[in-house]
Design a protein around this motif. Structure first.
Motif, PDB file in Angstrom:
ATOM      1  N   ILE A 103      49.797  44.086  24.873  1.00 23.40           N
ATOM      2  CA  ILE A 103      50.165  44.329  23.483  1.00 23.40           C
ATOM      3  C   ILE A 103      50.009  45.796  23.087  1.00 23.40           C
ATOM      4  O   ILE A 103      49.978  46.124  21.901  1.00 23.40           O
ATOM      5  N   ASP A 121      60.133  35.157  18.328  1.00 23.06           N
ATOM      6  CA  ASP A 121      59.603  35.549  19.640  1.00 23.06           C
ATOM      7  C   ASP A 121      58.483  34.603  20.065  1.00 23.06           C
ATOM      8  O   ASP A 121      58.394  34.206  21.229  1.00 23.06           O
ATOM      9  N   CYS A 159      53.006  38.497  29.710  1.00 21.68           N
ATOM     10  CA  CYS A 159      53.830  38.793  28.534  1.00 21.68           C
ATOM     11  C   CYS A 159      53.685  40.261  28.186  1.00 21.68           C
ATOM     12  O   CYS A 159      52.572  40.738  27.960  1.00 21.68           O
ATOM     13  N   THR A 160      54.805  40.973  28.152  1.00 18.58           N
ATOM     14  CA  THR A 160      54.798  42.382  27.763  1.00 18.58           C
ATOM     15  C   THR A 160      55.532  42.479  26.433  1.00 18.58           C
ATOM     16  O   THR A 160      56.743  42.261  26.357  1.00 18.58           O
ATOM     17  N   TYR A 161      54.782  42.789  25.398  1.00 18.91           N
ATOM     18  CA  TYR A 161      55.340  42.881  24.051  1.00 18.91           C
ATOM     19  C   TYR A 161      55.584  44.345  23.713  1.00 18.91           C
ATOM     20  O   TYR A 161      54.712  45.184  23.922  1.00 18.91           O
ATOM     21  N   LYS A 162      56.780  44.617  23.189  1.00 20.97           N
ATOM     22  CA  LYS A 162      57.127  45.972  22.745  1.00 20.97           C
ATOM     23  C   LYS A 162      57.765  45.864  21.376  1.00 20.97           C
ATOM     24  O   LYS A 162      58.726  45.122  21.196  1.00 20.97           O
ATOM     25  N   THR A 185      56.512  41.745  16.865  1.00 20.47           N
ATOM     26  CA  THR A 185      56.618  40.380  17.375  1.00 20.47           C
ATOM     27  C   THR A 185      56.839  39.474  16.177  1.00 20.47           C
ATOM     28  O   THR A 185      56.009  39.410  15.271  1.00 20.47           O
ATOM     29  N   SER A 209      52.871  47.010  20.687  1.00 17.37           N
ATOM     30  CA  SER A 209      53.414  45.999  19.787  1.00 17.37           C
ATOM     31  C   SER A 209      52.570  45.795  18.544  1.00 17.37           C
ATOM     32  O   SER A 209      51.429  46.234  18.459  1.00 17.37           O
ATOM     33  N   HIS A 219      60.801  42.027  24.162  1.00 20.74           N
ATOM     34  CA  HIS A 219      59.652  41.529  24.919  1.00 20.74           C
ATOM     35  C   HIS A 219      60.103  40.915  26.241  1.00 20.74           C
ATOM     36  O   HIS A 219      61.220  40.419  26.354  1.00 20.74           O
ATOM     37  N   ILE A 253      52.209  42.360  15.565  1.00 25.79           N
ATOM     38  CA  ILE A 253      52.600  40.962  15.360  1.00 25.79           C
ATOM     39  C   ILE A 253      52.639  40.688  13.863  1.00 25.79           C
ATOM     40  O   ILE A 253      51.701  41.009  13.130  1.00 25.79           O
ATOM     41  N   SER A 291      48.696  39.000  27.937  1.00 21.76           N
ATOM     42  CA  SER A 291      49.585  39.606  26.950  1.00 21.76           C
ATOM     43  C   SER A 291      49.295  41.090  26.852  1.00 21.76           C
ATOM     44  O   SER A 291      48.212  41.487  26.417  1.00 21.76           O
TER      45      SER A 291
END
Length: 148
Positions: free
Chosen positions: A57, A34, A24-27, A30, A60, A12, A62, A55
């Protein structure tokens, strides 16, 4: 402070953009670790003023313990607003359920919006900033009129 700062946390990326944006770039998945880092960054940024958190997402997921930690750790006094980019129907339902639970417990009363692209998210933030400035200008005008 300089205009931009970036943190890489696992897969991320968290990026501060002046004056008040945490992107926020989530890959990938999560995890709670994190979220711990995200919360630390958001808290530090909000030490001076409330921030907008965007964010992304799209790529991603979570984990349950990360969702619970986010619900427990997020503070409304840190936030001007939350925008989620690319949320599918399940992600939207999870976010809304989390925020409704926080709202009813009194822990979080912050506006949440959903966008399909980075540009749409930036447009939402711009619109929110303009609305806030308009409210500040109206309050200042009313205060000035009272003094006369």
């Amino acid at each position: 402070m300089n205009g931009m700062k970036e943190w890489t946390v696992g897969s991320h990326v968290f990026r501060r953009e002046e004056p008040d944006l945490l992107w926020c770039t989530y890959k990938g998945p999560t995890r709670a670790s994190d979220i711990e880092r995200f919360v630390s960054i958001a808290r530090d940024m909000a030490a001076n003023d409330r921030v907008f958190v965007v964010s992304d997402i799209r790529l991603s997921t979570i984990e349950k313990d990360a969702r619970e930690l986010l619900s427990q750790s997020l503070r409304p006094e840190w936030l001007q607003g939350l925008v989620y980019v690319g949320a599918d129907a399940l992600q939207k339902a999870i976010v809304k359920a989390m925020m409704i639970a926080l709202y009813f417990t009194g822990k979080c009363k912050v506006d949440i919006e959903f966008a399909q692209s980075e540009q749409e998210a930036r447009d939402i933030i711009l619109r929110r900033r303009q609305a806030q400035q308009g409210a500040l200008d109206s309050a200042a005008s009313a205060a000035a009129a009272k003094r006369m």
